[in-house]
Design a protein around this motif. Structure first.
Motif, PDB file in Angstrom:
ATOM      1  N   PHE A 178       0.812  -1.734   0.195  1.00 37.58           N
ATOM      2  CA  PHE A 178       0.490   0.115   0.128  1.00 37.58           C
ATOM      3  C   PHE A 178       0.409   0.837  -0.258  1.00 37.58           C
ATOM      4  O   PHE A 178       0.376   2.123   0.278  1.00 37.58           O
ATOM      5  N   LYS A 179       1.818   0.781  -0.388  1.00 37.63           N
ATOM      6  CA  LYS A 179       3.190   2.252  -0.264  1.00 37.63           C
ATOM      7  C   LYS A 179       3.066   3.661  -1.209  1.00 37.63           C
ATOM      8  O   LYS A 179       2.595   4.816  -0.828  1.00 37.63           O
ATOM      9  N   LEU A 180       1.449   3.384  -2.212  1.00 40.03           N
ATOM     10  CA  LEU A 180       1.242   4.713  -2.896  1.00 40.03           C
ATOM     11  C   LEU A 180       0.277   4.674  -2.422  1.00 40.03           C
ATOM     12  O   LEU A 180      -1.363   5.956  -2.540  1.00 40.03           O
ATOM     13  N   LYS A 181      -0.559   4.657  -1.187  1.00 40.95           N
ATOM     14  CA  LYS A 181      -1.846   4.741  -0.688  1.00 40.95           C
ATOM     15  C   LYS A 181      -1.241   5.379  -0.264  1.00 40.95           C
ATOM     16  O   LYS A 181      -1.147   5.507   0.810  1.00 40.95           O
ATOM     17  N   SER A 182      -2.288   6.943   0.350  1.00 42.65           N
ATOM     18  CA  SER A 182      -2.002   8.011   1.420  1.00 42.65           C
ATOM     19  C   SER A 182      -2.966   7.676   2.350  1.00 42.65           C
ATOM     20  O   SER A 182      -3.869   6.315   1.590  1.00 42.65           O
ATOM     21  N   ASP A 183      -3.184   7.986   2.986  1.00 41.91           N
ATOM     22  CA  ASP A 183      -3.987   7.811   4.656  1.00 41.91           C
ATOM     23  C   ASP A 183      -5.506   7.466   4.460  1.00 41.91           C
ATOM     24  O   ASP A 183      -6.844   6.950   4.161  1.00 41.91           O
ATOM     25  N   SER A 184      -5.977   8.812   3.522  1.00 47.70           N
ATOM     26  CA  SER A 184      -7.180   8.730   3.388  1.00 47.70           C
ATOM     27  C   SER A 184      -7.865   7.491   2.634  1.00 47.70           C
ATOM     28  O   SER A 184      -8.828   7.202   1.939  1.00 47.70           O
ATOM     29  N   GLU A 185      -6.808   7.865   1.256  1.00 47.24           N
ATOM     30  CA  GLU A 185      -6.995   6.693   0.371  1.00 47.24           C
ATOM     31  C   GLU A 185      -6.823   4.793   0.688  1.00 47.24           C
ATOM     32  O   GLU A 185      -7.731   4.182  -0.076  1.00 47.24           O
ATOM     33  N   LEU A 186      -6.746   4.752   1.639  1.00 51.58           N
ATOM     34  CA  LEU A 186      -6.289   3.598   2.602  1.00 51.58           C
ATOM     35  C   LEU A 186      -7.396   3.505   3.449  1.00 51.58           C
ATOM     36  O   LEU A 186      -7.822   2.405   3.170  1.00 51.58           O
ATOM     37  N   ASP A 225       7.008   3.501 -11.385  1.00 51.80           N
ATOM     38  CA  ASP A 225       7.947   4.285 -10.201  1.00 51.80           C
ATOM     39  C   ASP A 225       8.005   2.909  -9.813  1.00 51.80           C
ATOM     40  O   ASP A 225       9.244   2.452  -8.675  1.00 51.80           O
ATOM     41  N   ALA A 226       7.124   2.290  -8.547  1.00 56.39           N
ATOM     42  CA  ALA A 226       6.625   1.530  -7.834  1.00 56.39           C
ATOM     43  C   ALA A 226       6.883  -0.438  -8.729  1.00 56.39           C
ATOM     44  O   ALA A 226       6.703  -1.416  -8.164  1.00 56.39           O
ATOM     45  N   GLY A 227       7.777  -0.620 -10.245  1.00 57.45           N
ATOM     46  CA  GLY A 227       7.728  -1.750 -10.659  1.00 57.45           C
ATOM     47  C   GLY A 227       6.910  -1.984 -10.961  1.00 57.45           C
ATOM     48  O   GLY A 227       7.174  -3.908 -11.377  1.00 57.45           O
ATOM     49  N   VAL A 228       5.627  -2.197 -11.624  1.00 56.94           N
ATOM     50  CA  VAL A 228       4.220  -2.259 -11.493  1.00 56.94           C
ATOM     51  C   VAL A 228       4.326  -1.191 -13.563  1.00 56.94           C
ATOM     52  O   VAL A 228       3.952  -0.514 -13.700  1.00 56.94           O
ATOM     53  N   ALA A 229       3.750  -2.276 -14.220  1.00 58.90           N
ATOM     54  CA  ALA A 229       3.604  -1.871 -15.630  1.00 58.90           C
ATOM     55  C   ALA A 229       1.710  -1.202 -15.823  1.00 58.90           C
ATOM     56  O   ALA A 229       1.309  -1.961 -15.118  1.00 58.90           O
ATOM     57  N   THR A 253       0.224  -7.601  -6.402  1.00 60.11           N
ATOM     58  CA  THR A 253       0.852  -6.769  -7.604  1.00 60.11           C
ATOM     59  C   THR A 253       2.416  -6.249  -6.757  1.00 60.11           C
ATOM     60  O   THR A 253       3.157  -6.215  -7.387  1.00 60.11           O
ATOM     61  N   PHE A 254       2.473  -5.305  -5.422  1.00 57.96           N
ATOM     62  CA  PHE A 254       3.605  -4.420  -5.625  1.00 57.96           C
ATOM     63  C   PHE A 254       4.579  -5.344  -4.841  1.00 57.96           C
ATOM     64  O   PHE A 254       5.758  -4.903  -4.843  1.00 57.96           O
ATOM     65  N   ASN A 255       4.237  -6.429  -3.698  1.00 56.22           N
ATOM     66  CA  ASN A 255       5.141  -7.289  -3.824  1.00 56.22           C
ATOM     67  C   ASN A 255       5.605  -8.374  -4.720  1.00 56.22           C
ATOM     68  O   ASN A 255       7.188  -8.299  -4.750  1.00 56.22           O
ATOM     69  N   LEU A 309      -9.449  -7.005   3.328  1.00 53.93           N
ATOM     70  CA  LEU A 309      -9.738  -5.881   4.905  1.00 53.93           C
ATOM     71  C   LEU A 309      -9.048  -6.176   5.158  1.00 53.93           C
ATOM     72  O   LEU A 309      -8.526  -4.837   6.290  1.00 53.93           O
ATOM     73  N   THR A 310      -8.535  -7.921   6.295  1.00 52.76           N
ATOM     74  CA  THR A 310      -7.604  -7.843   6.440  1.00 52.76           C
ATOM     75  C   THR A 310      -6.741  -7.197   6.902  1.00 52.76           C
ATOM     76  O   THR A 310      -6.009  -6.272   7.512  1.00 52.76           O
ATOM     77  N   LEU A 311      -6.161  -6.739   5.741  1.00 50.50           N
ATOM     78  CA  LEU A 311      -4.763  -6.615   5.029  1.00 50.50           C
ATOM     79  C   LEU A 311      -4.631  -4.902   5.136  1.00 50.50           C
ATOM     80  O   LEU A 311      -3.782  -4.354   6.099  1.00 50.50           O
ATOM     81  N   LEU A 312      -5.611  -4.445   4.736  1.00 50.40           N
ATOM     82  CA  LEU A 312      -6.357  -3.149   4.458  1.00 50.40           C
ATOM     83  C   LEU A 312      -5.635  -2.221   6.586  1.00 50.40           C
ATOM     84  O   LEU A 312      -5.341  -1.470   6.782  1.00 50.40           O
ATOM     85  N   LYS A 313      -6.568  -3.135   6.948  1.00 49.87           N
ATOM     86  CA  LYS A 313      -6.777  -3.652   8.480  1.00 49.87           C
ATOM     87  C   LYS A 313      -5.039  -2.839   8.839  1.00 49.87           C
ATOM     88  O   LYS A 313      -5.254  -2.211  10.189  1.00 49.87           O
ATOM     89  N   LYS A 314      -4.588  -3.860   8.333  1.00 48.67           N
ATOM     90  CA  LYS A 314      -3.127  -4.124   9.627  1.00 48.67           C
ATOM     91  C   LYS A 314      -2.932  -3.085   9.048  1.00 48.67           C
ATOM     92  O   LYS A 314      -1.448  -2.454   9.768  1.00 48.67           O
ATOM     93  N   GLU A 315      -2.567  -2.612   7.632  1.00 44.42           N
ATOM     94  CA  GLU A 315      -1.849  -1.518   7.429  1.00 44.42           C
ATOM     95  C   GLU A 315      -2.067  -0.648   7.995  1.00 44.42           C
ATOM     96  O   GLU A 315      -1.062   0.626   8.811  1.00 44.42           O
ATOM     97  N   LYS A 316      -3.178   0.164   7.959  1.00 44.18           N
ATOM     98  CA  LYS A 316      -4.030   0.908   9.018  1.00 44.18           C
ATOM     99  C   LYS A 316      -3.469   1.052  10.671  1.00 44.18           C
ATOM    100  O   LYS A 316      -2.811   1.966  10.481  1.00 44.18           O
ATOM    101  N   GLU A 317      -3.072  -0.304  11.528  1.00 46.47           N
ATOM    102  CA  GLU A 317      -2.563  -0.567  12.537  1.00 46.47           C
ATOM    103  C   GLU A 317      -0.982  -0.591  12.075  1.00 46.47           C
ATOM    104  O   GLU A 317      -0.596   0.537  13.490  1.00 46.47           O
ATOM    105  N   ARG A 318      -0.088  -0.480  11.398  1.00 46.56           N
ATOM    106  CA  ARG A 318       1.533   0.148  11.198  1.00 46.56           C
ATOM    107  C   ARG A 318       0.976   1.084  10.829  1.00 46.56           C
ATOM    108  O   ARG A 318       2.591   1.163  11.838  1.00 46.56           O
ATOM    109  N   ARG A 319       0.410   2.245  10.156  1.00 42.53           N
ATOM    110  CA  ARG A 319       0.931   3.541  10.121  1.00 42.53           C
ATOM    111  C   ARG A 319       0.342   4.044  11.605  1.00 42.53           C
ATOM    112  O   ARG A 319       1.408   4.939  11.579  1.00 42.53           O
ATOM    113  N   LYS A 320      -0.910   3.891  12.024  1.00 45.38           N
ATOM    114  CA  LYS A 320      -0.456   4.461  13.653  1.00 45.38           C
ATOM    115  C   LYS A 320       0.375   4.016  14.476  1.00 45.38           C
ATOM    116  O   LYS A 320       1.032   4.940  14.956  1.00 45.38           O
ATOM    117  N   LEU A 321       1.427   3.229  14.701  1.00 44.76           N
ATOM    118  CA  LEU A 321       2.170   2.707  15.052  1.00 44.76           C
ATOM    119  C   LEU A 321       3.622   3.458  14.735  1.00 44.76           C
ATOM    120  O   LEU A 321       4.225   3.865  15.284  1.00 44.76           O
TER     121      LEU A 321
END
Length: 390
Positions: free
Chosen positions: A14-22, A85-89, A334-336, A378-390
């Motif tokens: 989710f590196k291309l997603k801003s907090d609001s996009e997340l 730029d993130a290696g994805v066509a 995709t991004f991984n 949903l699980t992954l989005l939630k995980k990323e939201k929590e990671r960013r909070k920390l």
């Protein structure tokens, strides 16, 4: 074996997603996970657009902007550049469906030619794409598939479809851009397959330019692939295939039951998965003759593909093997993959909001019917939201 935790990396995903996009993504998948909501939402949206209620702005800022690149190709370019730029066509997909008039088919073909020329000098855009019914009426495809008699007017209509295919395939060949042709319902697909085969024979003499789609929820596709491979070898041309599981399962089963023929769909989810993996293995065993675009959101199949490449000594960057997912979905795959140096592309639908709605509605309905897909997002989005909070 590839480590089966690659796709758990949410920071890369989710590196291309801003907090609001997340937050928006989380909200959308939450909605999509509730089947009754999807049914009501799609009905209300269709109605609102049909009577020209001013809902385009709302649709644009939510579901459209999440799953689409924009209303035209210029609109999509900032997304294409960011992805690259993130290696994805990117595969820009003019996703206008369900048209019936010749002028509309001509303008879709012109649009695909324009996009192919546009992609010619852009490393970020190695493919062009279209749907058979973007170039001609479903009924004509069906009549030819069912060997029905064509009227003189219909023969002319079919000739125009063939001409559109030829113009687009020639442009892809001249621009050296690979052309993905999507799969559709089985009762029109034979006509689409044989026309695609004709284009492959004409334009794939040196390398695969024209790619057909194999829908692996159909139990007859491996056999079809092997027969076609033999014909291509005999005639001296190359094959290209995008492999997917398939998007019309309920429709296919209902029609087979209603008309009393054996369903073309595999008997179970496991049989479909096995069929997909077998087809993928067969193509990887024959990469000198067949190029492969692996269109799947299934994590196990992506891990298997990576293992097969390693096992067969196929380099991650080998241009004969591509992975692909839809824009707005499965970013964790995709991004991984892109970060690990594999060839991977996002299918990016675009077009006027109203015209792209049938595509978006189909996607929402598919998502509700794919068990586990939405809850994984949903699980992954939630995980990323929590990671960013920390």
């Amino acid at each position: 074996m590839t480590s089966n935790s690659l796709f758990d990396n949410t920071e890369t995903a989710f590196k291309l997603k801003s907090d609001s996009e997340l937050e928006r993504a989380y909200f959308l998948f939450k909605m999509i996970s509730k089947e009754p909501l999807v049914k009501i939402g799609t009905a209300v949206t269709k109605f609102a657009l049909n009577i020209n209620l001013p809902v385009e702005g709302l649709i644009r800022s939510t579901v459209f902007d999440h799953f689409c690149g924009g209303v035209n190709e210029k609109d999509c370019m900032s997304t294409v550049d960011k992805l690259f730029d993130a290696g994805v066509a990117s595969v820009l997909d003019f996703s206008v469906e369900g048209k019936e008039e010749d002028e509309q088919f001509d303008s879709t073909a012109e649009k695909v030619i324009e996009l192919t020329k546009f992609a010619k000098n852009k490393e970020a855009m190695p493919f062009s794409v279209f749907k058979p019914t973007g170039f001609g009426r479903f009924k004509i495809w069906q009549k030819i598939t069912e060997n029905q008699h064509l009227t003189d007017a219909e023969k002319l209509e079919w000739k125009r479809i063939e001409d559109r295919y030829d113009l687009v395939s020639k442009e892809a060949h001249d621009s050296n851009i690979r052309l993905l042709i999507d799969g559709e319902e089985s009762w029109m697909q034979d006509a689409a397959d044989s026309l695609c085969e004709k284009m492959m024979e004409k334009y794939n003499t040196e390398r695969p330019i024209v790619f057909n789609t194999l829908q692996c929820y159909r139990w007859d596709r491996l056999e079809y692939l092997k027969e076609l491979h033999q014909r291509a070898k005999n005639k001296g041309y190359k094959l290209g295939f995008k492999i997917v599981r398939g998007a019309y399962m309920e429709k296919e089963n209902e029609r087979a039951a209603e008309k009393g023929y054996k369903t073309p769909i595999c008997e179970s989810k496991k049989a479909t998965d096995d069929n997909f993996n077998e087809i993928m293995k067969y193509i990887m065993d024959n990469l000198n003759d067949i190029e492969l675009f692996i269109g799947t959101h299934n994590e196990s199949s992506n891990y298997l593909a990576m293992d097969l490449m390693k096992e067969k000594g196929i380099s991650r960057s080998d241009d004969r093997v591509w992975f692909g997912q839809l824009f707005g979905m499965s970013d964790h795959i995709t991004f991984n993959l892109g970060a690990e140096g594999y060839n991977v592309a996002k299918y990016i639908p675009f077009g006027p909001v109203k015209d792209v709605m049938p595509y978006l509605i189909r996607r929402a309905e598919e998502n509700t019917s794919v068990a586990g897909q939405t809850s994984r997002e949903l699980t992954l989005l939630k995980k990323e939201k929590e990671r960013r909070k920390l």
